[in-house]
Design a protein around this motif. Structure first.
Motif, PDB file in Angstrom:
ATOM      1  N   GLN A 135       3.482   9.047   9.144  1.00 26.56           N
ATOM      2  CA  GLN A 135       4.607   9.071   8.208  1.00 26.56           C
ATOM      3  C   GLN A 135       4.537  10.223   7.219  1.00 26.56           C
ATOM      4  OE1 GLN A 135       4.637   4.947   6.624  1.00 26.56           O
ATOM      5  NE2 GLN A 135       6.659   4.850   7.554  1.00 26.56           N
ATOM      6  N   TRP A 136       3.334  10.553   6.761  1.00 27.97           N
ATOM      7  CA  TRP A 136       3.136  11.593   5.754  1.00 27.97           C
ATOM      8  C   TRP A 136       2.025  12.534   6.205  1.00 27.97           C
ATOM      9  CZ3 TRP A 136       3.075   6.599   2.862  1.00 27.97           C
ATOM     10  CH2 TRP A 136       4.321   6.291   2.325  1.00 27.97           C
ATOM     11  N   ILE A 151       0.838  -1.203   0.000  1.00 27.85           N
ATOM     12  CA  ILE A 151       0.000   0.000   0.000  1.00 27.85           C
ATOM     13  C   ILE A 151       0.871   1.250   0.000  1.00 27.85           C
ATOM     14  CG2 ILE A 151      -1.650   1.342   1.348  1.00 27.85           C
ATOM     15  CD1 ILE A 151      -2.755  -1.437   2.325  1.00 27.85           C
ATOM     16  N   PHE A 152       1.893   1.311   0.852  1.00 31.89           N
ATOM     17  CA  PHE A 152       2.773   2.479   0.911  1.00 31.89           C
ATOM     18  C   PHE A 152       3.482   2.696  -0.423  1.00 31.89           C
ATOM     19  CE2 PHE A 152       3.406   1.825   5.733  1.00 31.89           C
ATOM     20  CZ  PHE A 152       2.178   2.407   5.986  1.00 31.89           C
ATOM     21  N   GLU A 153       3.901   1.617  -1.052  1.00 32.41           N
ATOM     22  CA  GLU A 153       4.567   1.715  -2.354  1.00 32.41           C
ATOM     23  C   GLU A 153       3.645   2.350  -3.381  1.00 32.41           C
ATOM     24  OE1 GLU A 153       5.743  -1.596  -5.568  1.00 32.41           O
ATOM     25  OE2 GLU A 153       6.738  -1.831  -3.630  1.00 32.41           O
ATOM     26  N   ARG A 154       2.411   1.882  -3.432  1.00 35.56           N
ATOM     27  CA  ARG A 154       1.447   2.422  -4.393  1.00 35.56           C
ATOM     28  C   ARG A 154       1.118   3.882  -4.091  1.00 35.56           C
ATOM     29  NH1 ARG A 154      -2.384  -1.727  -6.556  1.00 35.56           N
ATOM     30  NH2 ARG A 154      -1.013  -3.446  -7.102  1.00 35.56           N
ATOM     31  N   ASP A 170     -12.020  -2.296   8.947  1.00 31.91           N
ATOM     32  CA  ASP A 170     -11.738  -0.866   8.893  1.00 31.91           C
ATOM     33  C   ASP A 170     -10.227  -0.639   8.878  1.00 31.91           C
ATOM     34  OD1 ASP A 170     -11.643   1.888   9.126  1.00 31.91           O
ATOM     35  OD2 ASP A 170     -12.790   1.972  10.988  1.00 31.91           O
ATOM     36  N   PRO A 171      -9.708   0.061   7.863  1.00 28.49           N
ATOM     37  CA  PRO A 171      -8.264   0.309   7.793  1.00 28.49           C
ATOM     38  C   PRO A 171      -7.813   1.492   8.645  1.00 28.49           C
ATOM     39  CG  PRO A 171      -9.314   1.098   5.804  1.00 28.49           C
ATOM     40  CD  PRO A 171     -10.394   0.463   6.632  1.00 28.49           C
ATOM     41  N   ALA A 172      -8.444   1.714   9.792  1.00 25.56           N
ATOM     42  CA  ALA A 172      -8.076   2.824  10.677  1.00 25.56           C
ATOM     43  C   ALA A 172      -6.608   2.769  11.110  1.00 25.56           C
ATOM     44  CB  ALA A 172      -8.999   2.873  11.889  1.00 25.56           C
ATOM     45  N   PRO A 173      -6.046   1.598  11.464  1.00 33.12           N
ATOM     46  CA  PRO A 173      -4.621   1.571  11.828  1.00 33.12           C
ATOM     47  C   PRO A 173      -3.715   2.031  10.676  1.00 33.12           C
ATOM     48  CG  PRO A 173      -5.697  -0.426  12.586  1.00 33.12           C
ATOM     49  CD  PRO A 173      -6.684   0.291  11.701  1.00 33.12           C
ATOM     50  N   LEU A 174      -4.087   1.686   9.453  1.00 37.67           N
ATOM     51  CA  LEU A 174      -3.327   2.131   8.290  1.00 37.67           C
ATOM     52  C   LEU A 174      -3.401   3.650   8.166  1.00 37.67           C
ATOM     53  CD1 LEU A 174      -1.818   1.539   5.578  1.00 37.67           C
ATOM     54  CD2 LEU A 174      -4.086   1.522   4.533  1.00 37.67           C
ATOM     55  N   ARG A 175      -4.583   4.214   8.362  1.00 36.45           N
ATOM     56  CA  ARG A 175      -4.743   5.670   8.292  1.00 36.45           C
ATOM     57  C   ARG A 175      -3.860   6.361   9.322  1.00 36.45           C
ATOM     58  NH1 ARG A 175     -10.688   7.770   8.383  1.00 36.45           N
ATOM     59  NH2 ARG A 175      -9.440   9.658   8.352  1.00 36.45           N
TER      60      ARG A 175
END
Length: 97
Positions: A54-55, A23-26, A43-48
């Motif tokens: 990071q950004w 995901i980070f690469e894309r 839910d992708p809350a941890p990814l968010r």
């Protein structure tokens, strides 16, 4: 500015230990205004949170489906902020302050 969804990634088909790296690469390849559609089974809350750490301020999120079995999240790279005018007081210290 381009405002397209450039790709879809369905992480339900990817081993968990490979998901965030892919995901980070894309996302790092997205131009300002472009988006990626993320499909997940939770839910992708941890990814968010991780992306925001990071950004900070570089991505915007829109839930298209919010569970319970299917989650679809559009992640868009924020537009590039406008630069200060060359004639303004804040154009590189030209005001002498």
């Amino acid at each position: 500015m381009n405002t397209t969804t450039s790709s879809t990634i369905d992480v339900r088909q990817i081993p968990p230990f490979q998901r965030h790296g892919l995901i980070f690469e894309r996302l790092s390849a997205l131009d300002a205004g472009d988006a990626m559609l993320l499909v997940n089974d939770h839910d992708p809350a941890p990814l968010r949170r991780q992306l925001d750490e990071q950004w900070p301020g570089q991505f915007e999120y829109s839930y298209l489906d919010a569970g319970p079995a299917l989650w679809r999240l559009e992640i868009r790279r924020a537009p590039t902020p406008a630069r200060a005018s060359a004639g303004s007081c804040c154009s590189g210290g030209a005001c002498g302050g």
